[in-house]
Design a protein around this motif. Structure first.
Motif, short mmCIF file in Angstrom:
data_model
loop_
_atom_site.label_atom_id
_atom_site.label_comp_id
_atom_site.label_asym_id
_atom_site.label_seq_id
_atom_site.Cartn_x
_atom_site.Cartn_y
_atom_site.Cartn_z
N THR A 148 14.24 17.58 -1.73
CA THR A 148 15.16 17.98 -2.80
C THR A 148 16.56 17.90 -2.24
N ALA A 149 17.49 17.42 -3.05
CA ALA A 149 18.88 17.33 -2.64
C ALA A 149 19.78 17.91 -3.71
N GLU A 150 20.85 18.59 -3.27
CA GLU A 150 21.87 19.08 -4.18
C GLU A 150 22.91 17.97 -4.33
N LEU A 151 23.33 17.73 -5.57
CA LEU A 151 24.29 16.68 -5.87
C LEU A 151 25.70 17.27 -6.00
N TYR A 152 26.69 16.45 -5.66
CA TYR A 152 28.09 16.86 -5.74
C TYR A 152 28.92 15.79 -6.43
N LYS A 153 29.93 16.27 -7.19
CA LYS A 153 30.87 15.36 -7.87
C LYS A 153 31.89 14.86 -6.90
N ASP A 170 22.77 8.32 -7.08
CA ASP A 170 23.58 7.27 -7.69
C ASP A 170 23.36 7.22 -9.20
N ALA A 171 22.09 7.32 -9.61
CA ALA A 171 21.76 7.25 -11.04
C ALA A 171 22.39 8.39 -11.84
N LYS A 172 22.59 9.53 -11.19
CA LYS A 172 23.21 10.68 -11.86
C LYS A 172 24.74 10.68 -11.72
N GLY A 173 25.28 9.68 -11.03
CA GLY A 173 26.73 9.59 -10.89
C GLY A 173 27.31 10.50 -9.82
N ALA A 201 26.39 7.06 -3.41
CA ALA A 201 26.47 8.45 -2.96
C ALA A 201 26.25 8.53 -1.46
N ASP A 202 26.94 9.46 -0.83
CA ASP A 202 26.83 9.68 0.62
C ASP A 202 25.98 10.91 0.89
N SER A 203 25.16 10.84 1.92
CA SER A 203 24.43 12.01 2.39
C SER A 203 25.41 12.83 3.25
N ILE A 204 25.55 14.13 2.93
CA ILE A 204 26.52 14.96 3.63
C ILE A 204 25.88 16.22 4.18
N SER A 205 26.59 16.89 5.07
CA SER A 205 26.14 18.16 5.66
C SER A 205 26.66 19.32 4.82
N LYS A 229 28.78 11.75 -6.26
CA LYS A 229 29.61 11.22 -5.19
C LYS A 229 28.91 11.41 -3.84
N ALA A 230 28.15 12.52 -3.74
CA ALA A 230 27.48 12.86 -2.49
C ALA A 230 26.26 13.72 -2.79
N TYR A 231 25.37 13.82 -1.80
CA TYR A 231 24.21 14.70 -1.92
C TYR A 231 23.89 15.30 -0.56
N ARG A 232 23.27 16.49 -0.61
CA ARG A 232 22.89 17.20 0.61
C ARG A 232 21.43 17.59 0.49
N ILE A 233 20.62 17.20 1.45
CA ILE A 233 19.19 17.53 1.42
C ILE A 233 19.04 19.02 1.70
N ILE A 234 18.40 19.72 0.76
CA ILE A 234 18.24 21.17 0.89
C ILE A 234 16.79 21.56 1.14
N GLU A 235 15.87 20.61 1.01
CA GLU A 235 14.47 20.89 1.27
C GLU A 235 13.77 19.58 1.60
N ALA A 236 12.92 19.61 2.62
CA ALA A 236 12.12 18.43 2.97
C ALA A 236 10.82 18.89 3.60
N ARG A 237 9.72 18.31 3.13
CA ARG A 237 8.39 18.63 3.68
C ARG A 237 7.66 17.33 4.00
N GLU A 238 6.89 17.38 5.07
CA GLU A 238 6.09 16.25 5.49
C GLU A 238 4.63 16.68 5.49
N GLY A 239 3.76 15.78 5.21
CA GLY A 239 2.33 16.03 5.21
C GLY A 239 1.66 14.80 4.63
N ASP A 240 0.62 15.00 3.86
CA ASP A 240 0.00 13.87 3.18
C ASP A 240 0.93 13.29 2.12
N ASN A 241 1.85 14.11 1.64
CA ASN A 241 2.77 13.71 0.59
C ASN A 241 4.17 14.20 0.93
N TRP A 242 5.10 13.27 1.20
CA TRP A 242 6.49 13.63 1.47
C TRP A 242 7.12 14.22 0.22
#
Length: 88
Positions: free
Chosen positions: A83-88, A62-65, A24-28, A67-80
């Motif tokens: 969340t990413a949306e998946l695309y066919k 990749d495990a979900k099959g 899978a590719d990371s996309i915008s 083709k691509a994914y887009r990161i829709i949420e990311a947080r940093e702190g003591d615990n990274w």
């Protein structure tokens, strides 16, 4: 018989190589236009680096099959957490 074993071995190697080629590719957001969404994946980790989170999202997509994914949420702190949306 030997030709069959050689052919089977060659097919196994080619399958392994082609599996890596379809990762899978990371996309915008712009690149996601026209692609069909197929759900989301979430990952988190204590003291993980951004590249570790990116790799975890890639593996989950990749495990979900996907083709691509887009990161829709990311947080940093003591615990990274990401969340990413998946695309066919």
């Amino acid at each position: 018989m030997m030709k069959m074993k050689t052919a089977a071995s060659l097919m196994t190697v080619m399958s392994a190589l082609s599996f890596g080629a379809f990762a899978a590719d990371s996309i915008s957001l712009e690149q996601a236009q026209g692609l069909q969404p197929m759900g989301t994946v979430t990952t988190s980790g204590i003291d993980a680096s951004p590249s570790d989170i990116h790799q975890a999202l890639n593996d989950a997509a990749d495990a979900k099959g996907a083709k691509a994914y887009r990161i829709i949420e990311a947080r940093e702190g003591d615990n990274w957490h990401a969340t990413a949306e998946l695309y066919k």
